[in-house]
Design a protein around this motif. Structure first.
Motif, PDB file in Angstrom:
ATOM      1  N   ALA A  33      35.215  21.872 -39.133  1.00 22.71           N
ATOM      2  CA  ALA A  33      34.472  20.834 -39.864  1.00 22.71           C
ATOM      3  C   ALA A  33      34.941  19.449 -39.434  1.00 22.71           C
ATOM      4  N   ARG A  34      36.258  19.267 -39.240  1.00 19.34           N
ATOM      5  CA  ARG A  34      36.773  17.955 -38.790  1.00 19.34           C
ATOM      6  C   ARG A  34      36.211  17.595 -37.418  1.00 19.34           C
ATOM      7  N   LYS A  35      36.127  18.596 -36.529  1.00 18.63           N
ATOM      8  CA  LYS A  35      35.580  18.312 -35.195  1.00 18.63           C
ATOM      9  C   LYS A  35      34.118  17.888 -35.297  1.00 18.63           C
ATOM     10  N   LEU A  36      33.369  18.545 -36.158  1.00 17.87           N
ATOM     11  CA  LEU A  36      31.951  18.179 -36.305  1.00 17.87           C
ATOM     12  C   LEU A  36      31.833  16.746 -36.827  1.00 17.87           C
ATOM     13  N   ILE A  37      32.708  16.379 -37.762  1.00 18.29           N
ATOM     14  CA  ILE A  37      32.686  15.009 -38.300  1.00 18.29           C
ATOM     15  C   ILE A  37      33.022  14.013 -37.181  1.00 18.29           C
ATOM     16  N   ASN A  38      34.025  14.326 -36.370  1.00 17.91           N
ATOM     17  CA  ASN A  38      34.376  13.459 -35.227  1.00 17.91           C
ATOM     18  C   ASN A  38      33.197  13.299 -34.278  1.00 17.91           C
ATOM     19  N   ILE A  39      32.562  14.416 -33.977  1.00 20.65           N
ATOM     20  CA  ILE A  39      31.432  14.380 -33.047  1.00 20.65           C
ATOM     21  C   ILE A  39      30.322  13.497 -33.617  1.00 20.65           C
ATOM     22  N   ALA A  40      30.071  13.640 -34.919  1.00 15.62           N
ATOM     23  CA  ALA A  40      28.967  12.897 -35.544  1.00 15.62           C
ATOM     24  C   ALA A  40      29.230  11.400 -35.595  1.00 15.62           C
ATOM     25  N   GLU A  41      30.474  10.973 -35.329  1.00 16.73           N
ATOM     26  CA  GLU A  41      30.770   9.533 -35.222  1.00 16.73           C
ATOM     27  C   GLU A  41      30.237   8.971 -33.915  1.00 16.73           C
ATOM     28  N   THR A  42      30.034   9.865 -32.918  1.00 14.51           N
ATOM     29  CA  THR A  42      29.680   9.363 -31.586  1.00 14.51           C
ATOM     30  C   THR A  42      28.246   9.664 -31.169  1.00 14.51           C
ATOM     31  N   CYS A  43      27.598  10.606 -31.826  1.00 15.97           N
ATOM     32  CA  CYS A  43      26.203  10.906 -31.478  1.00 15.97           C
ATOM     33  C   CYS A  43      25.528  11.626 -32.644  1.00 15.97           C
ATOM     34  N   GLU A  44      24.218  11.780 -32.551  1.00 17.28           N
ATOM     35  CA  GLU A  44      23.504  12.571 -33.563  1.00 17.28           C
ATOM     36  C   GLU A  44      23.705  14.051 -33.239  1.00 17.28           C
ATOM     37  N   VAL A  45      24.044  14.824 -34.241  1.00 15.74           N
ATOM     38  CA  VAL A  45      24.376  16.211 -33.935  1.00 15.74           C
ATOM     39  C   VAL A  45      23.729  17.207 -34.906  1.00 15.74           C
ATOM     40  N   ALA A  46      23.039  18.174 -34.292  1.00 20.15           N
ATOM     41  CA  ALA A  46      22.556  19.342 -35.033  1.00 20.15           C
ATOM     42  C   ALA A  46      23.429  20.516 -34.595  1.00 20.15           C
TER      43      ALA A  46
END
Ligand code: UDP
Length: 251
Positions: A33-46
């Motif tokens: 979940a933390r990685k997904l949050i990090n990713i969502a800081e840099t791009c739109e993510v599904a």
């Protein structure tokens, strides 16, 4: 790539199970979940999460001891594939609920929305392309559950179809290794890493990164696939900065 880059990320069910490889482990769930949050800081993510930590329809071969005790090599599939697949699709919903809940519990300001191919009243709203696009545009992590809602498919094909529907720039397959090799890098230190592959090469070499239907639909529609390691704080960093190790599959 910019904040407007839109990614369809595929993670395996095993990314929620830790060393056990089965079920949902609290620490593994939190890290993911933390990685997904990090990713969502840099791009739109599904995000499409597999269900293999709970059930893989095509591998569910049960041993019928009563019938096979004198035929030790014989295994009988007791569950019809279509039913095992239905359980697999429900498994993806369980994983996605866990992810949504953990993303909320971490209270880092990111919200996740679930849309599911199999609607579960009160739990998972049915998938709708416009709702999906609107969730992504509003900065939410879009969690896609239930695969395609049909047996005999996998979450790989789901990624490509939803990736196209949601106008994603890339389908990103997050794995345990940093891209595609011509042999298993864990067993062969001389295995060659591919920086780029065509869909056709991936199909011809039967590289088993994704199933054939996923590659074929991606090829026909020119949807780029990136394969990279999920074992980094922000697994998309290298791809977004266009450096480091990953593999791109395109025409
Ligand atoms: N599945 C299905 N239809 C779909 C997506 C998934 O029947 O559209 C079932 C299938 O049995 C599959 C299981 O759900 O094996 C779990 O998905 P997957 O194997 O892709 O999970 P992963 O191995 O990536 O964790």
């Amino acid at each position: 790539m910019t904040k407007n880059t839109r990614i369809l990320l595929k993670i395996s069910g095993e990314s929620l199970s830790g060393d056990a490889g089965v079920g949902i482990n609290n620490d593994a769930l939190e890290q993911t979940a933390r990685k997904l949050i990090n990713i969502a800081e840099t791009c739109e993510v599904a995000v499409v999460c597999g269900g293999g930590n709970i059930m893989r329809g095509e591998k569910f071969i049960a041993n019928d001891d009563a019938q096979t005790q004198n035929q030790t090599q014989t295994k009988k599939q007791l569950l019809p594939r279509a039913d095992a697949d239905r359980i697999g699709m429900m498994a993806t919903i369980l994983n996605i609920i866990a992810l949504q809940s953990m993303i909320g519990a971490l209270a880092l300001g990111k919200k996740a929305k679930i849309l599911s191919s199999i609607e579960v009243a009160g739990i998972a709203q049915g998938f709708n392309r416009l709702l999906g696009v609107s969730a992504l545009e509003s900065g939410k992590i879009l969690l896609l559950a239930g695969g395609l809602g049909q047996p005999y498919f996998t979450t790989d094909t789901t990624c490509v179809i939803r990736g196209l529907e949601l106008d994603c720039d890339y389908v990103v397959k997050a794995t345990k290794v940093d891209g595609v090799y011509d042999d298993d890098p864990a067993k062969n230190p001389n295995a060659k890493h591919y920086k780029h592959l065509t869909y056709q090469t991936a199909l011809d070499k039967d590289l088993k990164i994704m199933d054939k239907s996923a590659f074929t639909i991606a090829q026909e529609n020119n949807l780029k696939i990136a394969v990279l390691s999920f074992n980094q704080e922000n697994p998309l960093k290298n791809l977004l900065n266009n450096n480091g190790r990953f593999t791109i599959i395109s025409n």
